[in-house]
Design an enzyme around this catalytic site. Structure first.
Site, PDB file in Angstrom:
ATOM      1  N   HIS A 128       0.240  11.282 -21.498  1.00  0.00           N
ATOM      2  CA  HIS A 128       0.230  10.314 -22.586  1.00  0.00           C
ATOM      3  C   HIS A 128      -0.958  10.587 -23.501  1.00  0.00           C
ATOM      4  O   HIS A 128      -2.037  10.984 -23.040  1.00  0.00           O
ATOM      5  CB  HIS A 128       0.174   8.880 -22.048  1.00  0.00           C
ATOM      6  N   ASP A 185      -3.241   8.968 -25.108  1.00  0.00           N
ATOM      7  CA  ASP A 185      -4.573   8.368 -24.969  1.00  0.00           C
ATOM      8  C   ASP A 185      -5.390   8.997 -23.840  1.00  0.00           C
ATOM      9  O   ASP A 185      -6.562   8.671 -23.664  1.00  0.00           O
ATOM     10  CB  ASP A 185      -4.474   6.848 -24.787  1.00  0.00           C
ATOM     11  N   HIS A 223       4.183   5.513 -12.612  1.00  0.00           N
ATOM     12  CA  HIS A 223       4.002   5.292 -14.039  1.00  0.00           C
ATOM     13  C   HIS A 223       5.277   5.743 -14.763  1.00  0.00           C
ATOM     14  O   HIS A 223       6.205   6.273 -14.150  1.00  0.00           O
ATOM     15  CB  HIS A 223       2.778   6.069 -14.527  1.00  0.00           C
ATOM     16  N   HIS A 255      -9.624   1.305 -18.586  1.00  0.00           N
ATOM     17  CA  HIS A 255      -8.330   1.274 -19.264  1.00  0.00           C
ATOM     18  C   HIS A 255      -7.958  -0.168 -19.619  1.00  0.00           C
ATOM     19  O   HIS A 255      -6.877  -0.662 -19.309  1.00  0.00           O
ATOM     20  CB  HIS A 255      -7.250   1.917 -18.386  1.00  0.00           C
TER      21      HIS A 255
END
Length: 304
Positions: free
Chosen positions: A65, A67, A140, A269
């Site tokens: 991902h 980020d 995830h 996070h």
């Protein structure tokens, strides 16, 4: 050994928190630094620390991902411009090799150092004289890994007084003894180095998880860790949203830490929906379950 957080936010950069990146400083142990994830602008965050990019010789990407990944090509290029000439290895899920190759090729980036990219699977992904690194798949929306960094047991403390009693003076021989080599005295007597060493020093365990829901793999990776770094994207009040987006809450992270019997829990996070006025609320939610909990801020540093 220290952990320094370069980015502690989730999803997109915010004024108070950049996106994810964590530096494991092994300067005393190995003279190097390992980077876990490399979100956008990680190289900018490094400028506000004492970290030297050339010291970073391993980068572990938890998942693909943006980020956690968008800062990697820029960091790799800057490391070359800033005097980095020693090899660097990037570890990550399938697809990381193509991402790095295309990013560098399209931008026509030339690196002065050898770059190795390793696409990992579950199990031991690295072992050297000092550390073992294990990876497991978390829960995830995409393949996301957690990492268990195991420091090997270190030799016990050197009994210098006892060595002097045997007429063995300080010098290079002390290192040989520390490394476990036996001694041969001038009269031919062989003495075991173990006679001059205290009990072995138990190695430390650090667990750094990628984005995840609560799962058994997270507990296994964290088992008896000195430090667990766990995402806490949402408050307990948003547990249903956390589950929908494959993330964890403060309480879920704390429950994992408690079940895994870790020493310390570091939460990161954090969603941008929680401004600084709400951070203490998030912390208290976790502390109610696992008291030795801290919420990491950008640039905060923790001794291990």
């Amino acid at each position: 050994m220290k952990l320094q957080f370069l980015g502690t936010g989730a999803g997109i950069p915010a004024k108070a928190r950049n996106v994810t990146s964590i530096a494991l400083k092994l300067l005393e142990e190995k003279g190097s630094i390992w980077l876990f994830d490399c979100g956008e602008a990680t190289q900018h965050q490094i400028l506000h620390t004492s970290i030297k990019p050339r010291r970073i010789d391993k980068v572990f990407i938890t998942h693909l991902h943006g980020d956690h990944l968008y800062g990697l090509p820029g960091f790799l290029a800057s490391r070359s411009f800033q005097g980095g000439e020693t090899p660097l290895t990037v570890y990550g899920p399938k697809g990381i090799s193509e991402y790095v190759r295309i990013s560098l090729a399209v931008s026509q980036t030339y690196l002065k150092y050898e770059l190795r990219v390793v696409e990992i699977e579950e199990g031991v992904i690295l072992e050297d004289n000092d550390f073992i690194v294990e990876a497991r798949t978390l829960e995830h929306g995409v393949t996301s890994f957690g990492y268990r960094i195991i420091e090997k047991d270190r030799p016990g403390k050197l009994d210098k007084d006892k060595l002097l009693q045997y007429g063995i003076k300080p010098g290079p021989i002390y290192k040989k003894i520390k490394d476990g080599e036996d001694l041969i005295l001038d009269d031919g007597t062989v003495i075991s180095s173990q006679n001059f060493l205290g009990p072995k020093i138990k190695g430390r365990i650090i667990t750094i998880l990628g984005d995840t829901r609560t799962c058994d793999a997270a507990k296994e990776l964290a088992r008896e860790a000195k430090v667990l770094v766990h995402e806490a994207t949402f408050s307990e009040k948003e547990a249903s949203i956390a589950s929908e987006y494959f993330h964890s809450t403060t309480v879920q992270a704390a429950e994992t830490a408690k079940k895994a019997d870790v020493d310390c829990l570091l939460l990161t996070h954090i969603s941008a929906r929680y401004d600084q006025s709400l951070i203490d609320q998030l912390l208290q939610e976790a502390k109610a379950i696992f008291p030795n909990t801290y919420i990491a801020e950008d640039f905060s540093e923790f001794d291990i």
